[in-house]
Write a protein that holds these residues in place. Sequence first.
Motif, PDB file in Angstrom:
ATOM      1  N   ARG A 208     -13.187   1.549  16.002  1.00 51.40           N
ATOM      2  CA  ARG A 208     -12.701  -0.094  16.126  1.00 51.40           C
ATOM      3  C   ARG A 208     -12.533  -0.234  14.363  1.00 51.40           C
ATOM      4  O   ARG A 208     -11.450  -0.178  14.098  1.00 51.40           O
ATOM      5  CB  ARG A 208     -13.922  -0.661  16.055  1.00 51.40           C
ATOM      6  N   LEU A 209     -13.431   0.768  13.572  1.00 47.12           N
ATOM      7  CA  LEU A 209     -12.808   0.236  12.370  1.00 47.12           C
ATOM      8  C   LEU A 209     -11.901   1.245  11.726  1.00 47.12           C
ATOM      9  O   LEU A 209     -11.608   0.526  11.346  1.00 47.12           O
ATOM     10  CB  LEU A 209     -14.089   1.271  11.124  1.00 47.12           C
ATOM     11  N   GLU A 210     -11.697   2.323  11.910  1.00 49.82           N
ATOM     12  CA  GLU A 210     -10.202   2.798  12.078  1.00 49.82           C
ATOM     13  C   GLU A 210      -8.882   1.954  12.843  1.00 49.82           C
ATOM     14  O   GLU A 210      -8.038   1.956  11.461  1.00 49.82           O
ATOM     15  CB  GLU A 210     -10.146   4.573  12.695  1.00 49.82           C
ATOM     16  N   ARG A 211      -9.525   1.983  13.680  1.00 49.21           N
ATOM     17  CA  ARG A 211      -7.734   0.821  14.329  1.00 49.21           C
ATOM     18  C   ARG A 211      -8.229  -0.499  13.402  1.00 49.21           C
ATOM     19  O   ARG A 211      -7.102  -1.338  13.015  1.00 49.21           O
ATOM     20  CB  ARG A 211      -8.446   0.357  15.862  1.00 49.21           C
ATOM     21  N   GLU A 212      -8.667  -1.158  13.099  1.00 46.55           N
ATOM     22  CA  GLU A 212      -8.541  -2.297  11.554  1.00 46.55           C
ATOM     23  C   GLU A 212      -8.351  -1.768  10.978  1.00 46.55           C
ATOM     24  O   GLU A 212      -7.665  -2.602  10.770  1.00 46.55           O
ATOM     25  CB  GLU A 212     -10.574  -2.642  11.775  1.00 46.55           C
ATOM     26  N   GLN A 213      -8.980  -0.772  10.149  1.00 48.31           N
ATOM     27  CA  GLN A 213      -8.147  -0.105   8.861  1.00 48.31           C
ATOM     28  C   GLN A 213      -6.738   0.052   9.028  1.00 48.31           C
ATOM     29  O   GLN A 213      -6.065  -0.835   8.100  1.00 48.31           O
ATOM     30  CB  GLN A 213      -8.608   1.052   8.303  1.00 48.31           C
ATOM     31  N   HIS A 214      -6.167   0.468   9.787  1.00 56.67           N
ATOM     32  CA  HIS A 214      -5.339   0.817  10.183  1.00 56.67           C
ATOM     33  C   HIS A 214      -4.486  -0.895  10.446  1.00 56.67           C
ATOM     34  O   HIS A 214      -2.994  -1.098  10.151  1.00 56.67           O
ATOM     35  CB  HIS A 214      -4.900   1.395  11.929  1.00 56.67           C
ATOM     36  N   THR A 215      -4.803  -2.171  11.610  1.00 52.10           N
ATOM     37  CA  THR A 215      -4.203  -3.159  11.524  1.00 52.10           C
ATOM     38  C   THR A 215      -4.462  -3.812   9.849  1.00 52.10           C
ATOM     39  O   THR A 215      -3.378  -4.893   9.659  1.00 52.10           O
ATOM     40  CB  THR A 215      -5.014  -3.532  12.883  1.00 52.10           C
ATOM     41  N   GLU A 221       0.735  -5.461   4.813  1.00 51.37           N
ATOM     42  CA  GLU A 221       1.858  -5.846   4.370  1.00 51.37           C
ATOM     43  C   GLU A 221       2.566  -6.814   4.783  1.00 51.37           C
ATOM     44  O   GLU A 221       3.967  -6.840   3.896  1.00 51.37           O
ATOM     45  CB  GLU A 221       2.041  -4.075   5.170  1.00 51.37           C
ATOM     46  N   SER A 222       2.339  -6.816   6.156  1.00 51.17           N
ATOM     47  CA  SER A 222       4.061  -7.914   6.927  1.00 51.17           C
ATOM     48  C   SER A 222       3.598  -9.416   6.005  1.00 51.17           C
ATOM     49  O   SER A 222       3.484 -10.519   5.661  1.00 51.17           O
ATOM     50  CB  SER A 222       2.993  -8.470   8.432  1.00 51.17           C
ATOM     51  N   PHE A 223       1.676  -9.494   5.244  1.00 55.83           N
ATOM     52  CA  PHE A 223       1.026 -10.543   4.588  1.00 55.83           C
ATOM     53  C   PHE A 223       2.223 -10.314   3.082  1.00 55.83           C
ATOM     54  O   PHE A 223       3.000 -11.136   2.322  1.00 55.83           O
ATOM     55  CB  PHE A 223      -0.514 -10.438   4.630  1.00 55.83           C
ATOM     56  N   ARG A 224       1.979  -9.444   2.642  1.00 55.71           N
ATOM     57  CA  ARG A 224       2.855  -8.791   0.999  1.00 55.71           C
ATOM     58  C   ARG A 224       4.183  -9.662   1.447  1.00 55.71           C
ATOM     59  O   ARG A 224       4.252 -10.194   0.506  1.00 55.71           O
ATOM     60  CB  ARG A 224       2.816  -7.997   0.485  1.00 55.71           C
ATOM     61  N   GLN A 225       4.745  -9.017   2.172  1.00 59.45           N
ATOM     62  CA  GLN A 225       6.131  -9.680   2.257  1.00 59.45           C
ATOM     63  C   GLN A 225       6.066 -11.129   2.867  1.00 59.45           C
ATOM     64  O   GLN A 225       7.141 -11.641   2.647  1.00 59.45           O
ATOM     65  CB  GLN A 225       7.053  -8.520   3.402  1.00 59.45           C
ATOM     66  N   ALA A 226       5.050 -11.434   3.319  1.00 61.24           N
ATOM     67  CA  ALA A 226       5.335 -12.682   3.706  1.00 61.24           C
ATOM     68  C   ALA A 226       5.311 -13.931   2.632  1.00 61.24           C
ATOM     69  O   ALA A 226       6.011 -14.605   2.467  1.00 61.24           O
ATOM     70  CB  ALA A 226       4.626 -13.469   5.176  1.00 61.24           C
ATOM     71  N   PHE A 227       4.399 -13.231   1.602  1.00 62.49           N
ATOM     72  CA  PHE A 227       4.537 -14.466   0.851  1.00 62.49           C
ATOM     73  C   PHE A 227       4.871 -13.956  -0.182  1.00 62.49           C
ATOM     74  O   PHE A 227       5.077 -14.735  -0.701  1.00 62.49           O
ATOM     75  CB  PHE A 227       2.763 -13.528   0.266  1.00 62.49           C
TER      76      PHE A 227
END
Length: 560
Positions: A208-215, A221-227
């Motif tokens: 789960r941690l690996e998936r969460e880190q990937h997510t 990155e999505s937040f950075r672009q949206a911001f």
Amino acid sequence: MDTESEPYVRLATLRTLHRVIADLNAARSLAGTLQAVVEGAVNGLGFEAAVVNLVRPDGDLVVAAVWDGAAEDNVAGGIDSLLGQVGSRESWNRLLNVGEVWGSLVFVPHERSWACNPDIPAWGGTSAGELTPAASPSFDPWHPDDLLLAPMYSLGGELLGVLSVDRPRNGRRPGQWTRESLEMFSQQAGIAIGNARLRAEMQRALIRLEREQHTLRASEESFRQAFEYAPSGMAITELHGAQRGKLTRVNDALCRLLGRPRASLQRQGFEDLVHPEDEGLLRRVSAENGRAEVRLARRDGGYQWVFLRNSVVADTEEGARFLLTHVEDIEDRKRHELQLVHRASHDALTGLPNAAELKARLRLRLCEHPKEPDVRAVMGAGSGAEDHSYNLATYGGSAYDGGFDHVHAVLPEDPAAEERGGRGLAVLFCDLDGFKSINDRFGHGAGDAVLIEVARRLQHVVREGDTVARLGGDEFVVLADGLGRDEAKDLAGRLRTAIIPPMRVDGRAVRVGVSLGIGWAGCGMSIDEVLHTADERMYLEKRARAGAASGGNRSHRRAG
């Protein structure tokens, strides 16, 4: 040790038991551990069959592993059909409570097999005739319906499951040594199952941690672009540490909106940019989903109307970490709203506050009670709780929200005005003399020009903070707080002096006079009463000063 049933303990048996316990801890998965438990019970403790009933999250027990040592090729025979079958926790508790307690084991003799409810998985077993009975009658033979159960617990005392063993190879009920061995084995089995569960949970947590880190990386990155590329302003404010309250991150849209470079904004906070009148609003919205319309300073010295919407970004360990603020440009909308508000509260011709706004400003200064009570005297004079509650409700719960903090408006002759030097809230009612003749002779355009000029002259005379309002027609009202009677008369004289000089309208000189009445506003008076009193005094002056040609027969108009 029961020397009759267990005459000696062979070293090979101890080695076998040690090996099967080692196998328990060597298994890497929960399924492998459960299988090691049933195989160890068969291979190391002298039973031909074993079943593990594992406690599920809902509390019921499910058959999770089986082993039949008598089956061909060590493959579970008839009991393999038990896998996956479920027994209710209630039935298992009943079964464990009716058996004989052998240390941590529970033996249920066949005479009590009635306690085994149909929903508890069971197998046929070997009939009594197929077992080889013991030669000595002192040993009890094992009956096919006998049950020997070994509950398995975690180190914390939680029931993990029940190990059920069957068909002792010697055909007898287990003796003392076998019981103790089974107890020890079940204890180790519980520890091994608990460890296996922990390992499984850790593996799932790692996945789960690996998936969460990937997510998270994708989300960041999505937040950075949206911001960065948001069409409206965005900012991040630190909530802790040396940078508390500072903008640590802003986007280009916010820089353009305020005309400030990024480096300049990141050295300040919103409290450094907000208009002084909006500081209270800004403090109240610095929370989750806080919203406010405020003015922020632009680089050119002006102020920009914006809509701030805050979201607190937090984590489970550190709590609130920073504030994410969305900054929307509402300058055009706010300007339009303010224009509408101004139009609703101001006279369209002169730009002065209208009658509704005049009454609203008076209402802010007056409350229903003319005197502020001495709370200590009131509460000390009462004989019971009724006196206290009455006075607090009467004075503290008035329509004026200020309660005891309200500074009452008093009349100059009121004893309470002595502390203020006999000063009060003066209300000067002004009615123009000769205005109707200008309208009649030169038209309403000329009349409007006169009203505009009178409004300008009145505003030029009064102090900053005083109110000049147009009540309607050729009537004006001035509110001036903190005046004594002589000061109010002086103000009336200056107002009259400002209005009397000729006015230039459409190339001609016109002149109007003014009749003034001075009234006073005090708490406990109604708005209509205040205006009516000033109007009455203005009318008395008009009647005294007016001649037959100056409107002495003018009908009395009362303030609405």
